[in-house]
Design a protein around this motif. Structure first.
Motif, PDB file in Angstrom:
ATOM      1  N   ARG A   2      17.790 -19.772 -21.166  1.00 33.63           N
ATOM      2  CA  ARG A   2      17.262 -18.759 -20.262  1.00 33.63           C
ATOM      3  C   ARG A   2      17.750 -17.368 -20.711  1.00 33.63           C
ATOM      4  N   SER A  18      16.820 -12.789 -20.315  1.00 33.69           N
ATOM      5  CA  SER A  18      16.063 -11.744 -19.615  1.00 33.69           C
ATOM      6  C   SER A  18      16.248 -10.413 -20.334  1.00 33.69           C
ATOM      7  N   THR A  33      14.800  -5.950 -20.075  1.00 36.40           N
ATOM      8  CA  THR A  33      14.105  -4.911 -19.329  1.00 36.40           C
ATOM      9  C   THR A  33      13.293  -4.049 -20.282  1.00 36.40           C
ATOM     10  N   CYS A  43       7.946 -11.821 -14.389  1.00 32.25           N
ATOM     11  CA  CYS A  43       8.142 -10.377 -14.501  1.00 32.25           C
ATOM     12  C   CYS A  43       8.372  -9.808 -13.111  1.00 32.25           C
ATOM     13  N   ILE A  90      11.417  -6.070 -15.478  1.00 30.55           N
ATOM     14  CA  ILE A  90      12.429  -7.039 -15.881  1.00 30.55           C
ATOM     15  C   ILE A  90      11.738  -8.378 -16.152  1.00 30.55           C
ATOM     16  N   TRP A  91      11.829  -8.828 -17.389  1.00 31.46           N
ATOM     17  CA  TRP A  91      11.208 -10.079 -17.806  1.00 31.46           C
ATOM     18  C   TRP A  91      12.281 -11.165 -17.910  1.00 31.46           C
ATOM     19  N   THR A  92      11.981 -12.316 -17.381  1.00 33.04           N
ATOM     20  CA  THR A  92      12.880 -13.471 -17.464  1.00 33.04           C
ATOM     21  C   THR A  92      12.102 -14.645 -18.038  1.00 33.04           C
ATOM     22  N   SER A  93      12.692 -15.297 -19.026  1.00 34.61           N
ATOM     23  CA  SER A  93      12.023 -16.431 -19.660  1.00 34.61           C
ATOM     24  C   SER A  93      12.942 -17.642 -19.668  1.00 34.61           C
TER      25      SER A  93
END
Length: 335
Positions: free
Chosen positions: A224, A226, A228, A309, A323-326
């Motif tokens: 995981r 993240s 910005t 997002c 803010i992107w989280t994958s």
């Protein structure tokens, strides 16, 4: 065995506190330096311990229950100001935080109770010796000797009923029948399977590859991260700290591949042939995990990824930031 009053192994050099040297009314009924008139102690009744990053809260009478132990010397022969503390004021011990819970259980009622599948008796014995608990160390040594004297048996699920970690090859080997023999003595078990060459007999949950004697199986790596993105798009990307890399699969395979870099604190007593989804790695480099898997003969079989997002203002950031989280999972297998 009790050690001399030189306080060997005590933090900050050990030794008896100035109050103990003065003696007299400041000494408690057990000879402790931290007790005052009327049984008053400079230590609180409830003490907080930080043992290798694991926090424990217990009564002071528990940690001093075994006379002449290391904890007894720390909390009865020294003053609170003489003991190391962490940033939050908790008394700090630089030892294995997971194994300390068994030390604390023993101090509560002087009984040794361990999980059915406990592969770290030798390490716990070392901790018992460090904390100067000779009776506990003796019991662990006797248990290890008894376990070594009897052969390991296999449960129906294929897990080893042994106190020590399993050997690299977890196959139950049946003795070859004598030459010219026959009858019931040489007949294979109906629940087992023999290789075409007549070699090892394996339980259904185990298999070997022909080259290195390694077991086949799957390991899933979860990752995981993240970052910005501001008004300048990629040129203004701000990457945040990567979260934990999780490990899912059979515990024996995970330990074989990652060894000491595997953190088992969230699922510590899992038998070797059971599955877990609660392990994670002590490092944050995904490529390092891939290198270890490749060296162990694993190959990537599949992967999947999801992303979300959110706008920055909801999390205290600038109005234009996103803010992107994958989250990505990689499945590795070894035939």
């Amino acid at each position: 065995m009790a050690l001399a009053d030189s306080a060997r192994g005590l933090p900050n050099g050990g030794g008896v506190s100035p109050a103990a040297a003065a003696g007299g009314a400041a000494a408690g009924p057990g000879g402790g330096a931290a007790a005052g008139p009327g049984g008053w102690s400079a230590f609180p009744e409830i003490v907080e311990l930080n043992v290798g990053g694991q926090v424990y809260v217990t009564r002071r009478c528990t940690v001093v229950s075994v006379r002449d132990s290391l904890l007894w010397r720390m909390f009865s022969q020294q003053q609170p100001s003489e003991l190391p503390r962490d940033s939050k004021g908790r008394f700090f011990l630089d030892r294995d935080g997971f194994l300390f819970r068994y030390i604390l259980d023993y101090l509560r009622d002087l009984q040794l109770v361990l999980p059915e599948h406990f592969p770290e008796r030798s390490r716990l014995q070392r901790e018992a010796e460090y904390f100067q608990l000779p009776d506990l160390a003796r019991r662990l040594a006797q248990a290890r000797a008894a376990a070594a004297a009897r052969p390991a048996a296999l449960h129906r699920d294929g897990s080893l009923c042994a106190d020590e970690p399993p050997p690299p090859l977890l196959g139950y080997l049946e003795a070859e029948p004598p030459e010219g023999g026959g009858g019931a003595a040489s007949a294979p078990s109906p629940t087992s399977s023999r290789s075409p060459s007549g070699g090892p007999l394996l339980t259904p949950s185990q298999s070997l590859d022909g080259a290195g004697g390694r077991r086949s199986g799957y390991i899933t790596i979860g990752y995981r991260g993240s970052y910005t993105i501001g008004r300048e798009a990629q040129a203004d990307a701000k990457f945040r700290r990567v979260a934990r890399i999780t490990v899912c699969g059979k515990t024996a395979l995970a330990k074989e591949v990652f060894g000491e870099t595997l953190n088992e604190s969230r699922d510590p007593d899992r038998p070797p042939e059971r599955y877990t989804a609660r392990y994670y790695l002590k490092f944050n480099f995904l490529e390092q995990a891939f290198d270890r898997l490749s060296e162990a003969g694993f190959r990537m079989a599949a992967c999947s990824s999801t992303g979300t997002c959110a706008f920055g203002p909801e999390q205290g950031g600038p109005a234009d930031d996103k803010i992107w989280t994958s989250y990505t999972e990689y499945v590795f297998c070894r035939d």
